[in-house]
Design an enzyme around this catalytic site. Structure first.
Site, PDB file in Angstrom:
ATOM      1  N   GLU A  24     -31.663 -41.711 -12.105  1.00  0.00           N
ATOM      2  CA  GLU A  24     -31.848 -40.573 -11.189  1.00  0.00           C
ATOM      3  C   GLU A  24     -33.173 -40.587 -10.449  1.00  0.00           C
ATOM      4  O   GLU A  24     -33.248 -40.172  -9.298  1.00  0.00           O
ATOM      5  CB  GLU A  24     -31.748 -39.231 -11.934  1.00  0.00           C
ATOM      6  CG  GLU A  24     -30.449 -38.999 -12.658  1.00  0.00           C
ATOM      7  CD  GLU A  24     -30.602 -39.304 -14.128  1.00  0.00           C
ATOM      8  OE1 GLU A  24     -31.227 -40.333 -14.446  1.00  0.00           O
ATOM      9  OE2 GLU A  24     -30.102 -38.523 -14.954  1.00  0.00           O
ATOM     10  N   TYR A 338     -35.434 -37.364 -24.844  1.00  0.00           N
ATOM     11  CA  TYR A 338     -34.855 -36.523 -23.787  1.00  0.00           C
ATOM     12  C   TYR A 338     -35.121 -35.047 -24.075  1.00  0.00           C
ATOM     13  O   TYR A 338     -34.956 -34.579 -25.205  1.00  0.00           O
ATOM     14  CB  TYR A 338     -33.360 -36.780 -23.671  1.00  0.00           C
ATOM     15  CG  TYR A 338     -32.728 -36.176 -22.446  1.00  0.00           C
ATOM     16  CD1 TYR A 338     -33.204 -36.483 -21.182  1.00  0.00           C
ATOM     17  CD2 TYR A 338     -31.660 -35.300 -22.551  1.00  0.00           C
ATOM     18  CE1 TYR A 338     -32.628 -35.924 -20.037  1.00  0.00           C
ATOM     19  CE2 TYR A 338     -31.062 -34.748 -21.423  1.00  0.00           C
ATOM     20  CZ  TYR A 338     -31.561 -35.063 -20.173  1.00  0.00           C
ATOM     21  OH  TYR A 338     -30.989 -34.506 -19.056  1.00  0.00           O
TER      22      TYR A 338
END
Length: 898
Positions: A24, A338
Site C-alpha cells: 500500500e 501490525y
C-alpha cells in the site's frame, strides 16, 4: 476479473523470472524491497486505487441517467457497487500495469485485514494479470517474516472482501441518504455516518447530563491520629464513617439532581459538621478493628489497537489519529507488529523474547515459571494478528532502535507493556483500620482509613497503566498505615470539618470515548481514530484541553436524528448492525438479504429509503432550538452559527463557550453586550442614517437607504431585480476600532473607501481595504500598505514609488517571528512553528501550512496536534488534484469464500 473462489488467475510468465510485489505505501515498499533482494520488484499502490464515486462528476456517462447513480450503488440489482479508479491514482495504475507486463508473477502484499484484502482484490480486478497471482501476508516487517511470507503465499480471502465491501456499501447508503436531510433541516455541508453519528450522540448526551446536573453540597470530618509510637509512620489521616451507627453521606449517595438518594445516610451540612468536629476534639480514641488482606495484581495484557490509543492519550498526550500515524511508521519500518488488531495474544517466539528480556533486565525472580497466555474478551475480535508488540524474534530495547522523538516514545510504551505482560504478579497487603471515639454529647463516631503496601512489585517494575481519572491511585502507589492492633489508644491531633460538592460527569476524552465505543461494541476498533478525527473536523466536537466538547451544531444534528431516525443512532441497534456485518464476514449471513432489510425494510419495519423519503414533518427550527434553563432565552443554530434569541433580541454565541457553561446568567450577559446595531448619526451629504453592525465577518459600518417611493395611484408596483436594486455602502472597522467606540466621523471615512489617488500611466490608482489588509491598486497590479491608517494619507507619489518596487509574494520580506516553536514533525522531519496568518494562527513546517481549529490554542497546542493538522492538510492537498471519472469494471460473477 478474479476467479469465483478467490484463487489467482494463472498464466505463463515471460521467462524473465521477475516477481512484482504490490504493497500500500511507499515506505513499506522501500523496507520490503531491501529484504527480498534480486528477482523482486516492490511497488506501492499508494492506498486504495478505486472506490465508489465521490461526486456526480465522477459517475461514468453511461450511468448518469440511472436513479441510483448518485449513490454509486445499484440498489435495484443486489446492491452492486459502481467502482471508479481514483483520479489521483490513474498514473500509478498505469505504472503498475507496465511493471506487471514485464513480470512472471504477481504478489499482492497488502495488510492482512478486511481493508487490505479489499485493496488486493481491487488491484487484481483492475490490473487483470495474465500471470500467477499470490496473496502474500505478514504480521511484521522483518527480514525473516517477509521471506517466510513470500515463500508461503495464500489465496485471496473473499469473505474478507465481501465483509469490507458490505461495510462500504452500508456506510455509503447511510451517509448519502441521511446527510441531505441535515443539509435541508439544519445546515448545508453536514454529514451523517453509521458510527460517526452515534459517537457524536455519546458526546452530546454527556453534555446534556452536565447541563442538567445539580451539585449537592455535603460535609464530613477528617481527623489526624497519632499512635504515640516511635516507628514510622506514626500518624495517619482517617475520615468520619458513621455517627451512632448511621453512615455519613458521601458523594456517591447523591443523585444527579442534587437530592440524597440513600435514605438511611446522615447528610451533614456545614453548621452540623463544624459543631460535631468541635465536640470530637480532645476526646480519647482507640482502634476498633484492623483488617489485613493479601492482594495480587496481574499484568495488563499486551496492547491491541484501542488500548494503545487509550494509553498513548493518557501518557503521551497523543490523539488517537496521531497514535495510529506514528504506529504506522513504526510498523512500516520494521519496529512493531501490525497496529490494527483486536488480538491480545502473542506468538510463542514473542513470548520467549519477552520472558528472556524481562529476566535479563529485572532478574529471573520476576518471570513466572509458565508463560502467560491472553485471550481476547472483545466480541467478534479479529484474531488474524498478534497483539501489538516489538517486531522480531528478539526485542530491541528502545535505546537500541536508534529512534527519536514520538516514535521512540511510542515504541518504548509498546516495548514496556509487552515485557510486563510476561512478568509475575505484583503482590502486597491491603489494610483497613476503624477508629472509634465519643463526643462530649456521647455520640459514637467511627473513622476509617485504608492503606496498601506492595511487598513484590513484579510487572509494575516495567509498566504501570494510567487512568482516565487523574485522582485515581496508580497501581504502584502505596498508602502506608501504622502497624496497629485492636484497642490500641490514639490521640487526635486535629479534627476538622471539610466541605465537598458533587461534580458533574466528566466529559469524554479521546481515550475514554474509544473505551466507551468498544465497550458498547459500536463500530470497529480500527476505525475509531478516523471517526474521532471526523467529528472534530466537522465541527460537531471541539477540544478544551483533552476534553471533547460538543458544539450546539452537534446538539441540533443529534436532536434531529434522535427524533426522526431513532434506530440509526440507537446504541444497541448500531451494535447489532456490527454483529450482522461480522456474520457476513464469517459466511453465516447473506449480504444482499441483509442490505435489503436495512435499505428497503422488512416485516413491517421501515427501511432507510422510506425513512428519508418522509421528512416533511421535521420542524427545522424546533430541532435547532434549545431553551436555556431558568430563563426565557433560547439557543438557536442558524446557517451561520449559534446565537441567542429572546423575542427577536439576538446575540452571537462565542465559539469557545461549552454548552454547559451557557447558563442563564451568561446568556443575559451576552445579550446585554452591544448588539452591533448602533446608530451613529446622519451623513450630511446624503441624509442617510449611518449605523455600526456586527456581521459574520466582523464589525462594520453601513448606511440605511430610504425606502423607494410607493407607486402612483393606479400604477402597478414595479418589481426590481435584486441585482439591480441600489446597494448601501459598507466598510469594515479597522483593527484599532470597536463597535462601542467608533464615531460618525470614523464611519464616514470608512465609507469613503476606496479612495482615488489619481492616474499613473493612464490607469486609475485607488487605496482600498481588502480581506488581506490595506493596499493600493492600479489595474490588475497591487501593493500592500503598512497600516490601515495609510489608506487616508498615502499620496500618488508614494504609490508610484511602491509600484516601482518588486511585488513581494505572501509578504515574506516582512515575515513576523513565529509565535511558538513546537519541535520536529515526525513525517517531514522539519521544525514546526506556530505563526499568525491572514486567517488566524496556523502551524507550518516550512512546506505545509495548517490552520488551527476550534478549540486549538496557540499557548497549549502540542507538536502531536500540530503534526496531526499538517498530516490532514497534506492528505487533502494530495486528494485534491483533478476530477475522478474513470469507468469501473463491474463484477458480474459472485465471489465465494476461500
Amino acid at each position: 476479473m478474479p476467479a469465483k473462489n478467490g484463487t489467482a488467475s494463472s498464466g505463463r510468465g515471460n521467462g524473465a523470472g521477475t516477481r512484482l510485489v504490490i504493497v500500500e505505501s511507499p515506505a513499506k515498499a522501500k523496507t520490503i524491497a531491501g529484504y527480498l533482494g534480486r528477482g523482486y520488484i516492490v511497488e506501492s499502490s499508494i492506498g486504495h486505487i478505486r472506490d465508489l464515486p465521490g461526486s456526480a462528476s465522477e459517475v461514468p456517462a453511461k450511468y448518469k441517467g440511472e436513479p441510483w447513480a448518485k449513490l454509486g450503488v445499484n440498489v435495484e440489482r443486489e446492491f452492486e457497487p459502481l467502482y471508479v479508479v481514483n483520479s489521483d491514482k490513474r498514473s500509478q495504475v498505469q505504472k503498475l500495469k507496465k511493471l506487471l507486463a514485464e513480470a512472471d508473477e504477481l504478489y499482492l502484499a497488502t495488510d492482512e485485514d478486511r481493508e487490505g484484502e479489499a485493496i488486493a482484490w481491487h488491484l487484481q480486478d483492475v490490473l487483470k494479470p495474465k500471470v500467477p497471482v499470490h496473496r502474500m501476508v505478514f504480521n511484521e516487517i522483518t527480514k525473516d517474516a517477509i521471506q517466510r511470507a513470500a515463500a508461503n503465499p495464500r489465496e485471496l480471502n473473499m469473505r474478507l472482501v465481501d465483509a469490507q465491501e458490505t461495510r462500504r456499501i452500508l456506510d455509503r447508503l447511510y451517509g448519502y441518504e441521511v446527510s441531505p436531510v441535515l443539509w435541508k433541516k439544519v445546515m448545508p455541508k453536514l454529514s451523517a455516518g453509521r458510527v460517526q453519528s452515534v459517537a457524536t450522540r455519546l458526546v452530546v448526551e454527556r453534555e446534556r447530563e452536565r447541563i442538567a446536573f445539580v451539585p449537592a453540597h455535603y460535609w464530613d470530618i477528617a481527623a489526624q491520629f497519632d499512635t504515640g509510637k516511635d516507628e514510622e509512620p506514626k500518624a495517619f489521616k482517617a475520615g468520619l464513617v458513621s455517627v451512632d451507627g448511621k453512615r455519613v453521606a458521601q458523594g456517591r449517595d447523591f443523585a444527579s439532581d442534587g437530592t440524597l438518594k440513600t435514605r438511611d445516610a446522615l447528610h451533614l451540612d456545614e453548621p452540623a459538621a463544624r459543631a460535631l468536629a468541635e465536640r470530637l476534639r480532645g476526646r480519647p480514641y482507640e482502634v476498633k478493628s484492623v483488617e489485613r488482606k493479601p492482594y495480587t495484581r496481574r499484568p495488563y495484557p499486551p496492547f491491541r489497537t484501542t488500548t494503545l490509543q487509550q494509553e498513548a492519550s493518557r501518557k503521551l498526550n497523543f490523539s488517537a489519529k496521531y497514535t495510529m500515524s506514528v504506529a504506522q511508521k513504526l510498523y512500516e519500518n520494521g519496529f512493531i507488529t501490525y497496529m490494527r488488531t483486536d488480538s491480545i495474544t502473542l506468538s510463542e517466539t514473542a513470548i520467549t523474547a519477552a520472558r528472556r528480556q524481562a529476566a535479563a533486565l529485572f532478574g529471573g525472580e520476576y518471570v513466572p515459571d509458565k508463560p502467560r497466555v491472553y485471550a481476547s474478551k472483545v466480541k467478534n475480535a479479529q484474531e488474524a494478528h498478534e497483539a501489538i508488540r516489538p517486531a522480531g524474534d528478539t526485542f530491541r530495547t528502545p535505546a537500541e532502535t536508534g529512534l527519536s522523538g514520538d516514535q521512540f516514545r511510542l515504541y518504548e510504551l509498546i516495548w514496556k507493556r509487552t515485557i510486563a505482560s510476561q512478568m509475575k504478579d505484583a503482590a502486597g497487603q491491603s489494610v483497613s483500620i476503624r477508629v472509634v471515639g465519643e463526643s462530649t454529647r456521647g455520640e459514637r463516631a467511627e473513622f476509617g482509613a485504608t492503606g496498601k503496601t506492595i511487598t513484590f512489585y513484579g510487572f509494575l517494575k516495567a509498566y504501570v497503566e494510567s487512568a482516565d481519572d487523574p485522582s485515581t491511585d496508580r497501581d504502584d502507589q502505596e498508602r502506608r498505615l501504622p502497624n496497629l492492633a485492636e484497642d490500641d489508644p490514639l490521640t487526635a491531633k486535629a479534627v476538622d470539618a471539610e466541605g465537598h460538592s458533587t461534580r458533574p460527569p466528566a466529559r469524554y476524552t479521546e481515550a475514554s470515548l474509544v473505551k466507551e465505543l468498544e465497550e458498547r461494541e459500536i463500530g470497529r476498533p480500527s476505525t475509531y481514530a478516523s471517526i474521532i478525527g471526523t467529528i472534530l473536523d466537522r465541527g460537531y466536537v471541539f477540544k478544551k484541553g483533552t476534553a471533547l466538547v460538543p458544539s450546539f451544531l452537534a446538539f441540533a444534528v443529534v436532536n434531529l436524528l434522535e427524533q426522526h431516525f431513532g434506530n440509526l443512532v440507537d446504541y444497541d441497534f448500531t451494535a447489532h448492525m456490527e454483529d450482522g456485518l461480522d456474520e457476513i464476514a464469517r459466511g453465516e449471513a447473506e449480504r444482499v438479504r441483509w442490505l435489503t432489510r436495512f435499505y428497503f425494510g422488512d416485516d413491517g419495519e421501515e427501511g432507510l429509503k422510506e425513512l428519508v423519503g418522509d421528512i416533511g414533518d421535521i420542524d427545522a427550527k424546533g430541532v435547532s432550538s434549545f431553551p436555556i434553563k431558568d430563563s426565557d432565552i433560547v439557543v438557536r443554530v442558524g446557517r451561520y452559527g449559534s446565537y441567542l434569541d429572546r423575542d427577536g433580541q439576538r446575540a452571537n454565541i462565542p465559539d469557545d463557550i461549552a454548552p454547559d457553561e451557557l447558563t442563564a446568567e451568561k446568556a443575559e450577559e451576552l445579550l446585554a453586550q452591544p448588539s452591533g446595531d448602533r446608530e451613529l448619526g446622519t451623513d450630511p451629504e446624503t441624509g442617510n442614517t449611518i449605523v455600526a453592525k456586527s456581521g459574520r465577518y466582523g464589525p462594520y459600518v453601513t448606511e440605511i437607504l430610504p425606502e423607494p417611493p410607493p407607486p402612483a395611484e393606479g400604477e402597478k408596483k414595479r418589481r426590481t431585480k435584486k441585482a439591480d436594486a441600489p446597494k448601501p455602502r459598507t466598510g469594515s472597522l479597522f483593527k484599532s476600532m470597536t463597535l462601542d467606540t467608533v464615531t460618525l466621523d470614523d464611519a464616514l471615512k470608512l465609507l469613503s473607501l476606496p479612495r482615488t489617488l489619481g492616474e499613473l500611466d493612464g490607469e486609475q490608482v485607488t487605496a482600498q481595504n481588502g480581506r488581506f489588509g490595506p493596499y493600493i491598486k492600479r489595474g490588475t497590479d497591487s501593493r500592500s500598505l503598512a497600516s490601515e491608517e495609510d489608506l487616508f494619507t498615502v499620496t500618488l507619489e508614494q504609490a508610484k514609488e511602491l509600484f516601482a518596487q518588486p511585488k513581494q509574494r505572501g509578504r515574506r520580506a516582512a515575515a513576523a517571528a513565529p509565535l511558538r516553536e513546537l519541535g520536529v514533525d515526525p513525517s517531514s522531519e522539519k521544525p514546526v512553528v506556530v505563526k499568525e496568518g491572514r486567517f488566524g494562527p496556523y502551524v507550518t513546517d516550512g512546506e505545509t501550512n495548517a490552520s488551527l481549529r476550534k478549540g486549538d490554542e496557540v499557548e497549549s497546542i502540542t507538536i502531536q496536534r500540530a503534526a496531526e493538522l499538517l498530516a490532514e492538510r497534506r492528505e487533502k492537498v494530495a486528494a485534491g488534484g483533478g476530477k475522478k471519472k474513470a469507468a469501473p469494471r463491474r463484477r458480474t460473477s459472485a465471489k465465494s469464500s476461500s
